[in-house]
Design a protein around this motif. Structure first.
Motif, short mmCIF file in Angstrom:
data_model
loop_
_atom_site.label_atom_id
_atom_site.label_comp_id
_atom_site.label_asym_id
_atom_site.label_seq_id
_atom_site.Cartn_x
_atom_site.Cartn_y
_atom_site.Cartn_z
N THR A 52 -8.14 -44.06 -18.27
CA THR A 52 -8.36 -43.23 -17.09
C THR A 52 -9.60 -43.75 -16.35
N THR A 53 -9.71 -43.43 -15.07
CA THR A 53 -10.94 -43.75 -14.35
C THR A 53 -11.91 -42.58 -14.38
N ALA A 54 -11.47 -41.44 -14.95
CA ALA A 54 -12.35 -40.29 -15.15
C ALA A 54 -13.09 -40.51 -16.47
N LEU A 55 -14.02 -41.44 -16.46
CA LEU A 55 -14.65 -41.90 -17.69
C LEU A 55 -15.62 -40.88 -18.27
N ARG A 56 -15.69 -40.89 -19.59
CA ARG A 56 -16.58 -39.96 -20.29
C ARG A 56 -18.03 -40.15 -19.86
N ARG A 57 -18.44 -41.41 -19.62
CA ARG A 57 -19.83 -41.64 -19.22
C ARG A 57 -20.15 -40.90 -17.92
N LEU A 58 -19.18 -40.85 -16.99
CA LEU A 58 -19.39 -40.14 -15.72
C LEU A 58 -19.46 -38.63 -15.94
N ARG A 59 -18.58 -38.11 -16.78
CA ARG A 59 -18.63 -36.68 -17.10
C ARG A 59 -19.95 -36.33 -17.78
N ASN A 60 -20.38 -37.19 -18.71
CA ASN A 60 -21.64 -36.93 -19.41
C ASN A 60 -22.82 -36.90 -18.45
N VAL A 61 -22.87 -37.83 -17.53
CA VAL A 61 -23.97 -37.88 -16.56
C VAL A 61 -23.98 -36.62 -15.70
N ALA A 62 -22.80 -36.10 -15.36
CA ALA A 62 -22.74 -34.86 -14.59
C ALA A 62 -23.32 -33.69 -15.39
N GLU A 63 -23.12 -33.71 -16.70
CA GLU A 63 -23.63 -32.65 -17.58
C GLU A 63 -25.08 -32.86 -18.00
N ASN A 64 -25.46 -34.12 -18.17
CA ASN A 64 -26.78 -34.46 -18.71
C ASN A 64 -27.18 -35.82 -18.14
#
Length: 135
Positions: A52-64
């Motif tokens: 997916t292009t909805a990468l975990r690193r991007l989600r993590n940065v949004a959270e922390n």
């Protein structure tokens, strides 16, 4: 090692490891290619195969947004050449026109990106601490 020396070694590396954490502190570590401008490190979501292009690193940065990156050099024959550099800072995700300068830096640095320009988004890390070690 001084901050300037650490930055110079980091800039010469071709790959680094990016560490992010989600809101609960769950770690995530991935290798990345990057470009450095001053104390800003940029990396992009590119066309390499991914689930997916909805990468975990991007989600993590949004959270922390606190992240760390590690670049290193290992030489099995000569341990006097060993070094590592850690960059710590705040990350943000850039899209659209905001991503263009980072994408341009990445295309300058990597022939693969000149052949197939990443669509983004771009992860931009403002480094507030450089540290490292060398033999």
């Amino acid at each position: 090692m001084t901050s300037d020396a650490a930055r110079r070694l980091f800039a010469a590396a071709r790959v680094a490891r990016l560490a992010t954490a989600d809101a609960s502190g769950g770690p995530h570590l991935v290798p990345i290619v990057f470009a450095l401008a001053g104390d800003t490190i940029v990396s992009a979501v590119d066309a390499k195969p991914k689930r997916t292009t909805a990468l975990r690193r991007l989600r993590n940065v949004a959270e922390n947004p606190r992240v760390a990156l590690l670049a290193d050099h290992y030489d099995d024959a000569d341990w006097s050449e060993l070094w590592w550099v850690r960059a710590e800072g705040e990350a943000r995700v850039l899209g659209g026109d905001d991503a263009a300068p980072g994408l341009a830096l990445l295309c300058e640095r990597y022939a693969q990106y000149r052949a197939e320009r990443p669509a983004g988004p771009v992860l931009a890390i403002e480094v507030d601490r450089w540290s490292g070690w060398h033999a």
